[in-house]
Design an enzyme around this catalytic site. Structure first.
Site, PDB file in Angstrom:
ATOM      1  N   ARG A 175       0.814  -1.218   0.000  1.00 35.62           N
ATOM      2  CA  ARG A 175       0.000   0.000   0.000  1.00 35.62           C
ATOM      3  C   ARG A 175       0.848   1.268   0.000  1.00 35.62           C
ATOM      4  O   ARG A 175       0.332   2.363  -0.116  1.00 35.62           O
ATOM      5  CB  ARG A 175      -0.922   0.012   1.231  1.00 35.62           C
ATOM      6  N   ARG A 179       7.722   6.715  -5.694  1.00 33.34           N
ATOM      7  CA  ARG A 179       7.512   7.524  -6.895  1.00 33.34           C
ATOM      8  C   ARG A 179       8.845   8.033  -7.419  1.00 33.34           C
ATOM      9  O   ARG A 179       9.688   8.481  -6.646  1.00 33.34           O
ATOM     10  CB  ARG A 179       6.592   8.708  -6.582  1.00 33.34           C
ATOM     11  N   ARG A 251      -4.803  -3.171  16.759  1.00 33.76           N
ATOM     12  CA  ARG A 251      -3.928  -2.174  17.352  1.00 33.76           C
ATOM     13  C   ARG A 251      -4.784  -0.971  17.732  1.00 33.76           C
ATOM     14  O   ARG A 251      -5.755  -0.634  17.034  1.00 33.76           O
ATOM     15  CB  ARG A 251      -2.848  -1.732  16.370  1.00 33.76           C
ATOM     16  N   ARG A 281       3.998   9.407  15.211  1.00 37.58           N
ATOM     17  CA  ARG A 281       3.855  10.642  14.441  1.00 37.58           C
ATOM     18  C   ARG A 281       3.272  11.736  15.321  1.00 37.58           C
ATOM     19  O   ARG A 281       2.734  11.462  16.402  1.00 37.58           O
ATOM     20  CB  ARG A 281       2.970  10.437  13.205  1.00 37.58           C
ATOM     21  N   GLU A 302       1.277  10.547  18.855  1.00 43.64           N
ATOM     22  CA  GLU A 302       0.523   9.309  18.650  1.00 43.64           C
ATOM     23  C   GLU A 302       1.374   8.086  18.990  1.00 43.64           C
ATOM     24  O   GLU A 302       2.490   7.935  18.500  1.00 43.64           O
ATOM     25  CB  GLU A 302       0.070   9.252  17.191  1.00 43.64           C
ATOM     26  N   TYR A 350      -9.472  -2.888   7.424  1.00 47.76           N
ATOM     27  CA  TYR A 350      -9.116  -1.477   7.500  1.00 47.76           C
ATOM     28  C   TYR A 350      -9.730  -0.777   6.298  1.00 47.76           C
ATOM     29  O   TYR A 350      -9.445  -1.127   5.144  1.00 47.76           O
ATOM     30  CB  TYR A 350      -7.605  -1.267   7.506  1.00 47.76           C
ATOM     31  N   ASP A 352     -10.677   3.034   4.456  1.00 49.06           N
ATOM     32  CA  ASP A 352     -10.686   4.485   4.398  1.00 49.06           C
ATOM     33  C   ASP A 352     -12.129   4.974   4.374  1.00 49.06           C
ATOM     34  O   ASP A 352     -13.057   4.222   4.039  1.00 49.06           O
ATOM     35  CB  ASP A 352      -9.950   4.975   3.148  1.00 49.06           C
TER      36      ASP A 352
END
Length: 386
Positions: A175, A179, A251, A281, A302, A350, A352
């Protein structure tokens, strides 16, 4: 179409809210049950009383999608403001751009590669002895080589998942793109933005209908299903059955909130890749609403850990043990009558936000279609096992 006497919806996140809105619009009476004191689930947003900043209470949620259908649908409920998620990462005392792109590669290795040169360079440092990567670690080593793996993936993954990358499946890393240009937009989606008034405002508007009764701070027992013609359940699938196969593993996240003056980090999200930094983060929430002005600021540090019984589940672990448990719960679900399992927790995936909304629209449309000719509604609109 047969008019339904009553529909029960468990959970007032996007799954429940979209289905409730669509079925109420179609003339059905809907009861929505939510154990929390607010709507919008983990997408819940609210103003911080001290700074006035709009806070993503359960961590950052950036809306992005390539589905024109979902984009047009969500914008019925609020104006979406321009927002591009440009994540930075701190590794080995330096700041880099994520996802790994041409700037990241050139910065990290001190080069001035063009795209073709960068691609050839990564191929030269990749571990070609790995033909078919099976683990996260093997996938990273085959993709980007040892140096980038150690700097950006290894420590962060240990903190995020609580295990070494050699214990995780390769599918997790697939995922994360690499680039060979200077595009630092974290998402490749066609549409991206932030709701001007926040996600909670959107869900409140979805549920603002005369045929929807919202019950906050109220649980829903499996025995209550018989009071409804159909139930859409977006809670944890294992909880519905009382955990006969044990609890599915997740988690969870802990957030340490800090308030500061001015601008703390100059960016919405910065990842901390080194394993000796305990948080994964830092998110600075006023940068999610760049159209607003605030003198002071609020940040979340976090931390990731295993989800215990009374914690908020975030990320399904989905290793071999969990997949075996899930198969048993799917079999039990397929024997339920007039109950459909939806959403992140109901299907143990999971998801989005845009996927959740799209699948909820599909569930509502499937329900309306089946009722028009008295066909049974399946336990799942999407196969949880893919």
């Amino acid at each position: 179409m047969k008019t339904m006497k009553k529909i029960g919806i468990v959970g007032a996140g996007f799954s429940g809210a979209v289905i409730a809105h669509e079925l109420a619009q179609a003339g059905h009476a809907v009861d929505v049950f939510e154990t929390r004191s607010h709507v919008a689930g983990n997408c819940h947003t609210e103003r911080d009383g001290e700074t006035g900043v709009m806070v993503h209470v359960y961590g950052p949620h950036i809306f992005h999608t390539s589905s024109e259908r979902v984009w047009n649908y969500i914008r019925q409920f609020d104006e979406f403001m321009p927002f591009t998620n440009r994540v930075k990462a701190i590794a080995r005392g330096r700041v880099f751009s994520l996802p790994i792109n041409l700037l990241t590669i050139n910065q990290f290795f001190g080069k001035t590669f063009n795209p073709e040169q960068a691609q050839a360079f990564l191929e030269s440092v990749a571990d070609k002895s790995i033909d078919e990567p099976q683990t996260f670690e093997e996938q990273a080593l085959r993709f980007v080589g040892r140096d980038l793996y150690d700097a950006f993936f290894k420590g962060y993954t240990v903190k995020q998942w609580g295990m070494h990358p050699s214990e995780l499946p390769a599918s997790i890393l697939r995922r994360l793109p690499v680039r060979f240009n200077y595009d630092d937009n974290y998402y490749a989606s066609t549409y991206q933005g932030m709701p001007r008034r926040g996600y909670t405002h959107i869900v409140q508007r979805m549920l603002d209908h005369s045929d929807i009764a919202l019950h906050l701070g109220t649980g829903f027992a499996r025995s209550m299903a018989k009071e409804y013609d159909h139930v859409f359940y977006s809670g944890p699938i294992d909880a519905w059955f009382g955990y006969p196969e044990g609890r599915l593993g997740y988690r969870t996240l802990d957030f340490v909130t800090e308030r500061h003056t001015g601008d703390y980090q100059g960016n919405p999200v910065i990842n901390y890749c080194d394993q000796d930094i305990p948080w994964t983060r830092i998110s600075e929430h006023k940068h999610f609403s760049a159209w607003e002005t605030h003198e002071n600021t609020l940040i979340f540090k976090e931390y990731s850990r295993f989800c215990e019984e009374n914690d908020t589940p975030y990320y399904p672990i989905q290793l071999a043990q969990e997949k075996s448990q899930l198969k048993h719960y799917i079999a039990l679900a397929n024997h339920e009558r007039n109950v459909t399992f939806v959403g992140r927790l109901g299907t143990y995936r999971y998801l989005d936000m845009h996927v959740t909304i799209g699948e909820a629209l599909d569930a509502a449309q499937r329900f309306l279609a089946t009722r028009s000719h008295d066909a049974p509604m399946p336990a799942f609109v999407v196969n949880p096992l893919g």
